[in-house]
Structures are given as structure tokens and as C-alpha cells.
Scaffold this motif. Sequence first.
Motif, PDB file in Angstrom:
ATOM      1  N   ASP B 152       0.833  -1.215   0.000  1.00 22.19           N
ATOM      2  CA  ASP B 152       0.000   0.000   0.000  1.00 22.19           C
ATOM      3  C   ASP B 152       0.857   1.250   0.000  1.00 22.19           C
ATOM      4  OD1 ASP B 152       1.029   0.050   2.501  1.00 22.19           O
ATOM      5  OD2 ASP B 152      -0.864   0.361   3.544  1.00 22.19           O
ATOM      6  N   GLY B 153       2.130   1.106  -0.297  1.00 24.26           N
ATOM      7  CA  GLY B 153       3.009   2.269  -0.342  1.00 24.26           C
ATOM      8  C   GLY B 153       4.414   1.812  -0.065  1.00 24.26           C
ATOM      9  N   THR B 154       5.357   2.701  -0.276  1.00 25.91           N
ATOM     10  CA  THR B 154       6.725   2.379   0.104  1.00 25.91           C
ATOM     11  C   THR B 154       7.290   3.598   0.809  1.00 25.91           C
ATOM     12  OG1 THR B 154       8.857   1.538  -0.664  1.00 25.91           O
ATOM     13  CG2 THR B 154       7.717   3.068  -2.122  1.00 25.91           C
ATOM     14  N   ASP B 155       8.576   3.555   1.058  1.00 18.80           N
ATOM     15  CA  ASP B 155       9.186   4.665   1.771  1.00 18.80           C
ATOM     16  C   ASP B 155      10.643   4.762   1.348  1.00 18.80           C
ATOM     17  OD1 ASP B 155      10.435   2.485   3.042  1.00 18.80           O
ATOM     18  OD2 ASP B 155       8.868   2.437   4.550  1.00 18.80           O
ATOM     19  N   THR B 156      11.240   5.909   1.573  1.00 21.33           N
ATOM     20  CA  THR B 156      12.682   6.046   1.388  1.00 21.33           C
ATOM     21  C   THR B 156      13.201   6.724   2.638  1.00 21.33           C
ATOM     22  OG1 THR B 156      12.328   8.135   0.247  1.00 21.33           O
ATOM     23  CG2 THR B 156      12.653   6.199  -1.141  1.00 21.33           C
ATOM     24  N   ARG B 157      14.509   6.800   2.733  1.00 22.97           N
ATOM     25  CA  ARG B 157      15.101   7.359   3.945  1.00 22.97           C
ATOM     26  C   ARG B 157      16.180   8.361   3.604  1.00 22.97           C
ATOM     27  NH1 ARG B 157      12.772   2.981   4.543  1.00 22.97           N
ATOM     28  NH2 ARG B 157      12.014   2.141   6.496  1.00 22.97           N
ATOM     29  N   GLY B 158      16.313   9.364   4.444  1.00 20.11           N
ATOM     30  CA  GLY B 158      17.327  10.380   4.205  1.00 20.11           C
ATOM     31  C   GLY B 158      17.553  11.190   5.465  1.00 20.11           C
ATOM     32  N   LEU B 159      18.210  12.336   5.300  1.00 20.34           N
ATOM     33  CA  LEU B 159      18.514  13.187   6.452  1.00 20.34           C
ATOM     34  C   LEU B 159      17.503  14.324   6.543  1.00 20.34           C
ATOM     35  CD1 LEU B 159      22.319  13.339   5.718  1.00 20.34           C
ATOM     36  CD2 LEU B 159      21.355  12.319   7.783  1.00 20.34           C
ATOM     37  N   TRP B 160      16.928  14.494   7.704  1.00 20.21           N
ATOM     38  CA  TRP B 160      16.102  15.663   7.985  1.00 20.21           C
ATOM     39  C   TRP B 160      16.946  16.601   8.838  1.00 20.21           C
ATOM     40  CZ3 TRP B 160      10.776  16.195   6.720  1.00 20.21           C
ATOM     41  CH2 TRP B 160      10.179  15.053   6.180  1.00 20.21           C
ATOM     42  N   MET B 318      21.140  10.955   2.029  1.00 18.00           N
ATOM     43  CA  MET B 318      22.213  10.346   2.800  1.00 18.00           C
ATOM     44  C   MET B 318      23.378  10.051   1.855  1.00 18.00           C
ATOM     45  SD  MET B 318      23.117   9.166   5.797  1.00 18.00           S
ATOM     46  CE  MET B 318      24.483   8.156   6.389  1.00 18.00           C
ATOM     47  N   PRO B 319      24.561  10.608   2.160  1.00 13.97           N
ATOM     48  CA  PRO B 319      25.690  10.360   1.261  1.00 13.97           C
ATOM     49  C   PRO B 319      26.278   8.961   1.480  1.00 13.97           C
ATOM     50  CG  PRO B 319      26.408  11.648   3.135  1.00 13.97           C
ATOM     51  CD  PRO B 319      24.929  11.458   3.293  1.00 13.97           C
ATOM     52  N   THR B 320      27.007   8.467   0.465  1.00 14.27           N
ATOM     53  CA  THR B 320      27.753   7.226   0.670  1.00 14.27           C
ATOM     54  C   THR B 320      28.957   7.532   1.568  1.00 14.27           C
ATOM     55  OG1 THR B 320      28.879   7.679  -1.403  1.00 14.27           O
ATOM     56  CG2 THR B 320      27.045   6.135  -1.477  1.00 14.27           C
ATOM     57  N   GLN B 321      29.657   6.477   2.003  1.00 15.93           N
ATOM     58  CA  GLN B 321      30.687   6.630   3.037  1.00 15.93           C
ATOM     59  C   GLN B 321      31.706   7.717   2.707  1.00 15.93           C
ATOM     60  OE1 GLN B 321      32.806   2.995   3.825  1.00 15.93           O
ATOM     61  NE2 GLN B 321      33.804   3.805   5.646  1.00 15.93           N
ATOM     62  N   ASN B 322      32.349   7.612   1.530  1.00 20.22           N
ATOM     63  CA  ASN B 322      33.339   8.624   1.166  1.00 20.22           C
ATOM     64  C   ASN B 322      32.920   9.369  -0.090  1.00 20.22           C
ATOM     65  OD1 ASN B 322      35.104   7.579   3.242  1.00 20.22           O
ATOM     66  ND2 ASN B 322      35.398   5.833   1.868  1.00 20.22           N
ATOM     67  N   GLY B 323      31.626   9.359  -0.365  1.00 18.12           N
ATOM     68  CA  GLY B 323      31.139  10.037  -1.566  1.00 18.12           C
ATOM     69  C   GLY B 323      31.309   9.204  -2.816  1.00 18.12           C
ATOM     70  N   GLN B 324      31.633   7.895  -2.678  1.00 21.89           N
ATOM     71  CA  GLN B 324      31.807   7.071  -3.884  1.00 21.89           C
ATOM     72  C   GLN B 324      30.486   6.946  -4.640  1.00 21.89           C
ATOM     73  OE1 GLN B 324      31.930   5.981  -0.628  1.00 21.89           O
ATOM     74  NE2 GLN B 324      32.036   3.749  -0.546  1.00 21.89           N
ATOM     75  N   ALA B 325      30.590   6.625  -5.950  1.00 22.93           N
ATOM     76  CA  ALA B 325      29.387   6.521  -6.784  1.00 22.93           C
ATOM     77  C   ALA B 325      28.430   5.495  -6.178  1.00 22.93           C
ATOM     78  CB  ALA B 325      29.799   6.101  -8.208  1.00 22.93           C
ATOM     79  N   PRO B 326      27.122   5.711  -6.291  1.00 21.72           N
ATOM     80  CA  PRO B 326      26.399   6.814  -6.949  1.00 21.72           C
ATOM     81  C   PRO B 326      26.257   8.080  -6.095  1.00 21.72           C
ATOM     82  CG  PRO B 326      24.863   5.197  -6.112  1.00 21.72           C
ATOM     83  CD  PRO B 326      26.225   4.702  -5.748  1.00 21.72           C
ATOM     84  N   GLY B 327      26.989   8.208  -5.027  1.00 21.39           N
ATOM     85  CA  GLY B 327      26.941   9.446  -4.249  1.00 21.39           C
ATOM     86  C   GLY B 327      25.931   9.445  -3.117  1.00 21.39           C
ATOM     87  N   THR B 328      24.745   8.905  -3.367  1.00 24.77           N
ATOM     88  CA  THR B 328      23.754   8.898  -2.292  1.00 24.77           C
ATOM     89  C   THR B 328      23.217   7.485  -2.100  1.00 24.77           C
ATOM     90  OG1 THR B 328      21.814   9.258  -3.676  1.00 24.77           O
ATOM     91  CG2 THR B 328      22.995  11.215  -2.924  1.00 24.77           C
ATOM     92  N   VAL B 329      22.578   7.286  -0.957  1.00 23.83           N
ATOM     93  CA  VAL B 329      22.049   5.967  -0.645  1.00 23.83           C
ATOM     94  C   VAL B 329      20.705   6.133   0.057  1.00 23.83           C
ATOM     95  CG1 VAL B 329      23.347   5.942   1.516  1.00 23.83           C
ATOM     96  CG2 VAL B 329      22.544   3.800   0.589  1.00 23.83           C
TER      97      VAL B 329
END
Lengths: 290, 454
Positions: B152-160, B318-329
Motif C-alpha cells: 500500500d506504499g513504500t518509503d525512502t530514507r534520508g537526512l532531515w 544520505m551520502p555514501t561513506q566517502n562520496g563514492q558513486a552513486p553518491g547517495t544511498v
Amino acid sequence: MSSTLRRGGPLGWLPLTPAVLLLLVFLAGPIGYCVYIAFTNMQLTGTSSTDFVGLANFRRAFSDVNFRNAVWLTLVFTVISSILGQNSLGMALAALMRRASKPVRTVTGIFVIAAWVLPEIVAAFLLYAFFRREGTLNAILGWLHLPTQNWLYTLPILAVSFANVWRGTAFSMLIYSAALNEIPQDVTEAAEMDGATGLRRFWHITLPMIRRSIATNLMLNTLQTLSVFGLIWAMTRGGPGNRSETLPVFMYDQAFLKSFIGYGTAVALLLLLISSLFSAVYLRLIKTEV
Amino acid sequence: MRPTAPLILAAAATVIAAGSLTACGSGSGSDPDTVRIAYQRSTSNKVRIMDNYLATVKKDFEKANPGKKVKLLPIQADENAYYTKIQQMMRSPKTAPDLVYEDTFLINSDIKSGYLAPIDKYLDAWPGWDHFVPTAKTAAKAQDGKTYGVPDGTDTRGLWFNKEIFKKAGLPENWQPKSWAEILDAARTIKKKVPGSIPLNVYTGKGPGEAAVMQGFEMLLYGTGADPLYDAKQRKWVAGGKGFKDSLDFVHTVFKERLGPEQSDALDPNVGTQVQTEWLPDSKLAIDLDGSWLGNQWLPTGGKPWPAWSKVMGQAAMPTQNGQAPGTVSMSGGWTWSIPSKSRNTDLAWKMIQQLQTQKNAVKWTVQGAQIAVRDDVAKDPEYLKSSPGVTFFTSLVKNTHYRPALPVYPQVSSAIGDAMESVTTGDASPEAAAKTYDDQLKTAVGDAIVSKG
């Protein structure tokens, strides 16, 4: 007819059958099933089949650091809160209340027993609110300019032990009050004539005379404390880490959170074993003559 | 009466403080005219989003199907206790609900246990199914190729992050960190310049359950490289990985340097509710690694209406550990409506799913529940697009998102991760030691299906 039903008669067992059947169905049945599960790899989720795995669960328990930690904490919790705490405090209260005036006795009695009759979960939330970092205890300490504490985090096992003492002392107090009232007045008077003072009289006369009550009380208290779950679960959930994870909490965690029902049940049986060891010791105490 | 009953009673008593456990095992499981629905009710008494939504659908359903009844079985509990409760209910036909709200985190495990019924025969005859995006169709698809639920939906996660606190700390309003180090630097700056605030919240430990593992740990772990948790090609779980230790180290650093909440607060099972309804609205918390649904509490319909939130709160990927591709996660999960295999009213339950998934209701729930749409006809709906300022941003994270390994044993792996997080949060174990303990628990849970990447 009456002779056949009499004790030792051919149908002497008949009146007992309903009770025995009930016991078999509702007591022996589940216990037997429990023992069976302990030897399987039953899971709450993740697999639909259950296989017999022999002693694997028990072997796993003995090599599990967390299990050993749980056994240790269970012993600590039992010794602090039941044997030392509830028992001594109950005795002290009972002895002091004998000398107190009637209104003091009544008021104290009401308060101590109120803690005991509260449902476990209500008591647990009260004590959680009392001990937590923003809780009542710290408010009082702050008001008195004393250093505050965060026991639920730093010394959780101590916090839940105190909570259990607060909750269970009434029971010991009642048992000991009854026991002290049983001591004949003339024994006490004779001891006074011989010049025994308060503490010596208590040690040499009173304690030996209520020895059996002490052993009975210790046994009931210990068995109750060994299986305390709700109080600890509501206050700390066995945390932080596993610093207050006693065996019942460990059991719940394994069986219902990690879904290993078989393992959790095996741990339950081991807890039963620990309880029976305690019981055996106390029964010896009751039997021996002075 | 099973031998575990006293335990269950104790557990039930602990989670249902106000006796809100209605009709559990009341034996109405066999009434052919009643569809019984089990779902999770928030532990905050102010939050009744799901309850209100289901109440309206119940009314529609009973009007459309005269003589049929809907019985709601709210289970007011934290996540872990909710899962335990529904599994217990689904073990017996007497107590099994006809419809259950399943977290995709658990669904493969429950399918394997035989708790759920496949619904392919219904889906084949349902035009609505064509509206679901392909990833959503596989959300409840098991290894046997059958489908066991309708998402019935999904979600993503990031920084607030809280722009007011950022302003005080002299940090930019359009903050977008490029690596873990930049997040920690920002947190250290806030700690220095805005004393009294909590710089950074990363969910951790056993109490918050899967919330800690997914919002906290996996958001870090999946930014450390490919397949850090499960190697799908070899079909093996990963032990001794460097990414795993680094992620634990991040958590360890946050709490060692006191950049996070007090440990006792962080490990509290109800910390999620606290973050949503107190720390963020009261401007106590600067950065929060959290889910796309956070805003649902702040809408006028939510538990803590907060009109100013769209101005105060910013979002960053949310960035990857050292900014490696693709840059965000990002990580994605979601919930599905499923039919327990022991339910005796499967047809009626399916009717109810259809009622829940009319286009109108699907939009209503996606908006009210602050979900990311999984249907194309919902994603296009203007009401959804303007539902909250964060929607477009969090929908954009889908392109670099990851799903958790959809395997029956995942819940046990997750539990082991929670233990590891808790021990580095309290400082009881070093990241290395905690990772080693995790490897041991992994062996217990998955047996030989392990590959070492030490």
C-alpha cells in the motif's frame, strides 16, 4: 457401596479421578509438550517444519555468553532483591511494627501492602517513572542539591532489584508478623529475666523459633523472584545491552524476538532446574532440627 | 493452552497497558460475514492515522456489502511486539485474522512459516494490479514465485535537518553532505555552537527494533560498497566485512563523542515517537537520519500538527561513506495487506483489499500515511503531489535505493545487528568485538550460507 469406595477399597481411587484428569490435561500435558519443544528447533517464523534436534539447544545454551550472563544476572537479582532485600526488610518491618503504636502500624501496613497488591505492570511503570533520568527520584535529588543518577542506564540490575524489593517486601512482612505473634510471651519474659538484651534476644531466641517460617518465606520469595518478567521488561527490557537481562527476559528475547522457540523453551527448562536447586536447599533447611 | 501462554500473557500485559486488546481469540474467527483486520496502532495515544483511515474504509465496505461486517483489531504495541503478536495469532485458525498488515521486513519469513496464503488467483482477475510499479509487485513475491500481499506504499530514507538550529550554528540552509565525515563535522559544529541541542540522531539498539537496523545501520552499511550484507550472486550472507565494522564505528563515534541523544533515550523503544512528536517540533534535534513518512505526524490530520514544519525542516540525501558513486544511498521497505492461510474468509478479505485499493482510497492512504506512491495512478494524482513538501524529494531518492535481502532468515539477522548496535552504543563492546559477535550470531541463524569478506 460405601466399603468399595473407602480408602484402600477396590474403587477408592474413583473420587480422585476428575482432579487427576484435570491435572493431567492442564498441567502435565503442557509441561510434557514444553519438554518436547525444548528438544526441537521450532521457530516462530522463518520455517514451517519442526525437527527433533536432541540436546543441541542445551549445548548451545552452555556455550552462549549471553546465557551465562543471564544466569549470573538472575542470581544477582535474586540474591539482592529477594534474599537480602525483601527478606531482611520484611523481617525488620515486622519486628519494628510490633513495638509501634496502632495508628503507625496501620498506616505503614497500608502503604507496604499497597505496593504489593498493585498489578505488576502498574508497579513497573511507576518505578520506571521514578528511576528514569527525567524521573521523580532525580527531581527530588536535584531539589536537595544532591548528585543525580541514571540507574536505569548505568546500574539497571540494581534499579530493577530495588523495584522488586519495593514491590515484594509486604509478603515477607506479613509472614514474619504472623510468625512473631506465634512466639509465646513467657519465652520472651524468661529471656528478659536472664538479662538478654534486645538484639541478643532476637538472635538467640526469636530467630531459632521462627526458623521454619524463614525457610518457607525464603523459598516462596526466591521462586517468585526467579521468574520475574513483567517488572524488568517494562522498566529496562533487559537493557541497556544485556545488563539487566535475567533468564526470563533472555527466554522471551530468544523465543519471541529472535523466533527460536525451541531454544527459548530449553532455557526455560534450565531455569526450572535452577529453581529446583534453590528449593532443594530450602527444604533441607526446613527439615533439619535445631 | 500452550506452555508459552503465561509468557504471552506477560508480554501482552506489558504492551497493552490500557486493555485495548479487543477480541483477541474471541472465537469470532469463523463468522463468515465478518472480516477481521489486524494492524499496528501507534504507541502514542495521539496518533491514530491508520485507525481513522481504516474506519472510513470500513464504513464504505459495510455500505457496499450489506450484511457483511468489518472488525478492526488494533494492536497497540511497538514494532517487535506487534510482529510477535500477529505471528502468534496466525498460528491457529481460532485467532487468525482475515487480513493482516505485514511489514515487508517480515513477510518472507512469515511466508516460509506457512502463515500467509498466496493471492495470485485474485490478482490475475484484478485490473487494479496493472497500476502497480514493477518493484512494488515483487515486494511480497516469495521464492516460490507466488505473491502473498498487496503493498500500500513504500518509503525512502534520508537526512532531515532543522534549519533554525543550522542558522545558529552557521551552517548552510541548503545543506547536502558528501560523505559521512561531513555529517559528523556538521554535528560537531552544532555541539559546539548550539549547546543544549541534540546534534544528530541515528536510531540504534534493540529497543527501536527494525527501525534502528534499517533507518540507522543499513543506511550506513549500504553506502560502503556493493552487497555489504548479503551476496545475492553467491546466495550467501556476508561476515567480517569492512563496511560492517565501519558502520558500527560511525554509530560508536556518535555516542562516544556525545553527538547523539542520551544513550538511555536512544535505546528506548519509543524513541521514534519522541523524535517525531517532541524533539523535532520543539527544535531540540538538529539532524535526524529518518524516513520519508516523518511529516505525517505534522499534517493537520497527524498526532502533532505543526504547520511551520515545511519551513523549518530541510531534507538532504544520505551520502555514501566517502562520496563514492552513486553518491547517495537510501533504503526502501513498505507494508502489504496479506491474507493469513488460516483465515476462513479469504474471499471476503480479498474484497476488503480491493476496497482499500480503490484509486480514491489508495490516494487517501498514501497522503495520510505519508507514503511514497507505488501505483502510477496515485503518483500522478495532484493531491499526492502537493500532499507535503518532502514528497518530491523523497520520491527522487528511489533511483538509488536498496531493498533489504528478502529472505526468511532476515529477521534473525536484523536482530543480531540490533544487538551489535546496542553494544557499541553503550560502549560495552568495541566495533571490532561487536562485529565478531554478529558473525557468531549469523552462523547460528543461517548455518553455512556465509561468505567471509574480511
